[in-house]
Scaffold this active site. Structure first.
Site, PDB file in Angstrom:
ATOM      1  N   ARG A  66       9.977  -0.772  11.495  1.00  0.00           N
ATOM      2  CA  ARG A  66       9.125  -0.320  12.267  1.00  0.00           C
ATOM      3  C   ARG A  66       9.240  -1.248  13.314  1.00  0.00           C
ATOM      4  O   ARG A  66       9.504  -2.317  13.732  1.00  0.00           O
ATOM      5  CB  ARG A  66       7.645  -0.937  11.339  1.00  0.00           C
ATOM      6  N   LYS A  91       1.082  -1.440   0.011  1.00  0.00           N
ATOM      7  CA  LYS A  91      -0.337   0.149   0.341  1.00  0.00           C
ATOM      8  C   LYS A  91       0.625   1.458   0.053  1.00  0.00           C
ATOM      9  O   LYS A  91       0.731   1.949  -0.920  1.00  0.00           O
ATOM     10  CB  LYS A  91      -0.783   0.315   1.152  1.00  0.00           C
ATOM     11  N   ARG A 113      -0.802  -9.315  13.052  1.00  0.00           N
ATOM     12  CA  ARG A 113      -1.095  -8.181  11.551  1.00  0.00           C
ATOM     13  C   ARG A 113      -2.165  -8.495  10.675  1.00  0.00           C
ATOM     14  O   ARG A 113      -3.699  -8.639  10.479  1.00  0.00           O
ATOM     15  CB  ARG A 113      -0.448  -6.957  11.074  1.00  0.00           C
ATOM     16  N   ARG A 144     -10.879   0.053   7.757  1.00  0.00           N
ATOM     17  CA  ARG A 144     -10.526  -1.431   8.107  1.00  0.00           C
ATOM     18  C   ARG A 144     -11.929  -1.904   8.897  1.00  0.00           C
ATOM     19  O   ARG A 144     -11.617  -3.371   9.349  1.00  0.00           O
ATOM     20  CB  ARG A 144      -9.705  -1.665   9.444  1.00  0.00           C
ATOM     21  N   ARG A 163      12.029  -4.660   5.259  1.00  0.00           N
ATOM     22  CA  ARG A 163      11.365  -3.634   5.503  1.00  0.00           C
ATOM     23  C   ARG A 163      12.490  -2.928   6.243  1.00  0.00           C
ATOM     24  O   ARG A 163      12.095  -2.715   6.937  1.00  0.00           O
ATOM     25  CB  ARG A 163       9.974  -2.987   5.604  1.00  0.00           C
TER      26      ARG A 163
HETATM   27  P1  AP5 Z   1       4.642  -1.543   2.402  1.00  0.00           P
HETATM   28  O1  AP5 Z   1       4.502  -0.857   0.519  1.00  0.00           O
HETATM   29  O2  AP5 Z   1       5.139  -0.320   3.325  1.00  0.00           O
HETATM   30  O3  AP5 Z   1       3.021  -2.116   2.382  1.00  0.00           O
HETATM   31  P2  AP5 Z   1       2.085  -1.678   3.045  1.00  0.00           P
HETATM   32  O4  AP5 Z   1       1.106  -2.590   2.475  1.00  0.00           O
HETATM   33  O5  AP5 Z   1       2.252  -0.235   3.247  1.00  0.00           O
HETATM   34  O6  AP5 Z   1       2.656  -2.431   4.954  1.00  0.00           O
HETATM   35  P3  AP5 Z   1       1.722  -2.711   6.188  1.00  0.00           P
HETATM   36  O7  AP5 Z   1       2.207  -2.622   7.058  1.00  0.00           O
HETATM   37  O8  AP5 Z   1       2.356  -0.107   6.300  1.00  0.00           O
HETATM   38  O9  AP5 Z   1       0.714  -2.473   6.433  1.00  0.00           O
HETATM   39  P4  AP5 Z   1       0.125  -2.366   6.928  1.00  0.00           P
HETATM   40  O10 AP5 Z   1      -1.796  -2.537   7.215  1.00  0.00           O
HETATM   41  O11 AP5 Z   1       0.018  -3.518   8.461  1.00  0.00           O
HETATM   42  O12 AP5 Z   1       0.879  -1.160   8.788  1.00  0.00           O
HETATM   43  P5  AP5 Z   1      -0.240   0.060   8.864  1.00  0.00           P
HETATM   44  O13 AP5 Z   1       0.245   1.435   9.132  1.00  0.00           O
HETATM   45  O14 AP5 Z   1      -1.323   1.018   8.228  1.00  0.00           O
HETATM   46  O15 AP5 Z   1       5.861  -2.276   2.270  1.00  0.00           O
HETATM   47  C1  AP5 Z   1       5.772  -3.527   2.515  1.00  0.00           C
HETATM   48  C2  AP5 Z   1       7.860  -4.196   2.549  1.00  0.00           C
HETATM   49  O16 AP5 Z   1       7.201  -4.774   0.720  1.00  0.00           O
HETATM   50  C3  AP5 Z   1       8.503  -2.818   1.457  1.00  0.00           C
HETATM   51  O17 AP5 Z   1       9.933  -3.269   1.686  1.00  0.00           O
HETATM   52  C4  AP5 Z   1       8.544  -2.681   0.354  1.00  0.00           C
HETATM   53  O18 AP5 Z   1       9.597  -1.748   0.315  1.00  0.00           O
HETATM   54  C5  AP5 Z   1       8.608  -4.385  -0.349  1.00  0.00           C
HETATM   55  N1  AP5 Z   1       6.974  -3.534  -1.929  1.00  0.00           N
HETATM   56  C6  AP5 Z   1       6.083  -3.089  -1.673  1.00  0.00           C
HETATM   57  N2  AP5 Z   1       5.773  -3.729  -2.898  1.00  0.00           N
HETATM   58  C7  AP5 Z   1       6.515  -4.785  -3.572  1.00  0.00           C
HETATM   59  C8  AP5 Z   1       6.505  -5.123  -4.690  1.00  0.00           C
HETATM   60  N3  AP5 Z   1       5.742  -5.035  -5.790  1.00  0.00           N
HETATM   61  N4  AP5 Z   1       7.524  -6.247  -4.645  1.00  0.00           N
HETATM   62  C9  AP5 Z   1       8.466  -6.583  -3.604  1.00  0.00           C
HETATM   63  N5  AP5 Z   1       9.009  -6.106  -2.970  1.00  0.00           N
HETATM   64  C10 AP5 Z   1       7.797  -5.215  -2.475  1.00  0.00           C
HETATM   65  O19 AP5 Z   1      -0.568  -0.153  10.049  1.00  0.00           O
HETATM   66  C11 AP5 Z   1      -0.547  -0.477  10.946  1.00  0.00           C
HETATM   67  C12 AP5 Z   1      -1.359  -0.806  12.761  1.00  0.00           C
HETATM   68  O20 AP5 Z   1      -1.989   0.091  12.570  1.00  0.00           O
HETATM   69  C13 AP5 Z   1      -2.619  -1.715  12.497  1.00  0.00           C
HETATM   70  O21 AP5 Z   1      -1.941  -3.303  12.538  1.00  0.00           O
HETATM   71  C14 AP5 Z   1      -3.165  -1.362  13.504  1.00  0.00           C
HETATM   72  O22 AP5 Z   1      -2.764  -1.106  14.300  1.00  0.00           O
HETATM   73  C15 AP5 Z   1      -3.403   0.233  13.507  1.00  0.00           C
HETATM   74  N6  AP5 Z   1      -4.490   0.734  11.951  1.00  0.00           N
HETATM   75  C16 AP5 Z   1      -4.231   0.968  11.315  1.00  0.00           C
HETATM   76  N7  AP5 Z   1      -4.722   2.131  10.590  1.00  0.00           N
HETATM   77  C17 AP5 Z   1      -6.163   1.092  11.157  1.00  0.00           C
HETATM   78  C18 AP5 Z   1      -7.564   2.019  11.206  1.00  0.00           C
HETATM   79  N8  AP5 Z   1      -8.211   1.896  10.058  1.00  0.00           N
HETATM   80  N9  AP5 Z   1      -7.721   1.364  12.331  1.00  0.00           N
HETATM   81  C19 AP5 Z   1      -7.603   0.765  13.351  1.00  0.00           C
HETATM   82  N10 AP5 Z   1      -6.593   0.368  13.734  1.00  0.00           N
HETATM   83  C20 AP5 Z   1      -5.269   0.676  13.224  1.00  0.00           C
END
Ligand code: AP5
Length: 222
Positions: free
Chosen positions: A158, A18, A169, A94, A129
């Site tokens: 992170r 994402k 997660r 979510r 990552r």
């Molecule tokens: P990356 O682009 O960083 O992936 P991402 O989908 O953004 O992953 P996140 O881990 O940030 O998602 P998440 O939903 O777990 O975390 P969030 O911060 O939103 O890519 C990942 C890795 O892969 C990188 O190293 C990248 O280089 C590599 N990569 C990318 N594309 C690639 C490709 N095509 N090929 C190869 N490699 C690739 O949420 C964190 C926490 O916050 C949640 O667990 C929850 O506790 C809380 N939270 C967030 N939103 C909410 C909500 N709406 N409600 C309640 N709690 C929430």
């Protein structure tokens, strides 16, 4: 006359790409990137009581309670830059209650992008990552290594990017994903995310250009 700005949401499992796609989309389309996870991490960094509570849930891979997340996202969406340039909402909603709240505030997305990546690939992406605290750019030790030694030396990880926490997660994601998807059936595009980031972006890019083109050629809206 300038057409209405784009309003896009992007969803997918942890590490489905994402944030990576959001970098590419905002660079080309100038939308305001609003990441629920980034807003929460900023709240933690501020040292607030909400930040402290949010971290307790994030440490366990659980959703942060709506009373913290919902207004945080609403406030960011309501700022003038989001209204003027359009927005790209990442990691929200979510749950059905978050989707309902969004609708209640009058925010209607044009398109819901869902990235699909097999689970075994996700764990490898999480563990490798790294983030650049200076530019905010997302790297991967194997798939997107840093460009220079200087950047490599300052990369951070992170707190929830361990294999154990990523599995929690993922479990939370799997419990909630169907509820959210069912609310956006008519505007959803599913994208195969297990390809290079450029290939994934090419597909998103063509959907967004098509959307803009349809708008510009459509008879003036009712
Ligand atoms: P990356 O682009 O960083 O992936 P991402 O989908 O953004 O992953 P996140 O881990 O940030 O998602 P998440 O939903 O777990 O975390 P969030 O911060 O939103 O890519 C990942 C890795 O892969 C990188 O190293 C990248 O280089 C590599 N990569 C990318 N594309 C690639 C490709 N095509 N090929 C190869 N490699 C690739 O949420 C964190 C926490 O916050 C949640 O667990 C929850 O506790 C809380 N939270 C967030 N939103 C909410 C909500 N709406 N409600 C309640 N709690 C929430």
């Amino acid at each position: 006359e300038k057409s209405e700005p784009l309003k896009i949401m992007i969803s997918g499992a942890p590490a489905s790409g994402k944030g990576t796609q959001c970098e590419l989309i905002t660079h080309k389309y100038g939308l305001v990137h609003i990441s629920a996870g980034d807003l929460l991490r900023a709240e933690i960094a501020s040292g607030s009581e909400n930040g402290r509570r949010a971290k307790e849930h994030m440490e366990k891979g659980q959703l942060v309670p709506d009373e913290i997340v919902v207004m945080m996202v609403k406030d960011r969406l309501s700022q003038s830059d989001s209204e003027q340039n359009g927005w790209l909402l990442d990691g929200y909603p979510r749950s059905a209650s978050q989707a309902t709240a969004l609708k209640g505030f009058g925010f209607q997305p044009d398109l819901f992008i869902v990235l699909e990546v097999p689970e075994d690939i996700l764990i490898e992406r999480v563990v490798g990552r790294r983030l650049d605290p200076v530019t905010g750019k997302i790297y991967h030790l194997k798939y997107s290594p840093p460009e220079t030694e200087e950047i490599a030396a300052r990369l951070t990880q992170r707190f929830d990017d361990t294999e154990e926490k990523a599995k929690l997660r993922l479990k939370t994601h799997n419990q909630n994903v169907r509820d959210v998807l069912s609310m956006y059936d008519d505007i959803t595009i599913k994208i195969e995310g297990n390809r290079s980031k450029q290939e994934v972006f090419a597909q998103i890019d063509s959907s967004l250009s098509e959307l803009l083109q349809q708008r510009n050629t459509a008879p003036s809206s009712l």
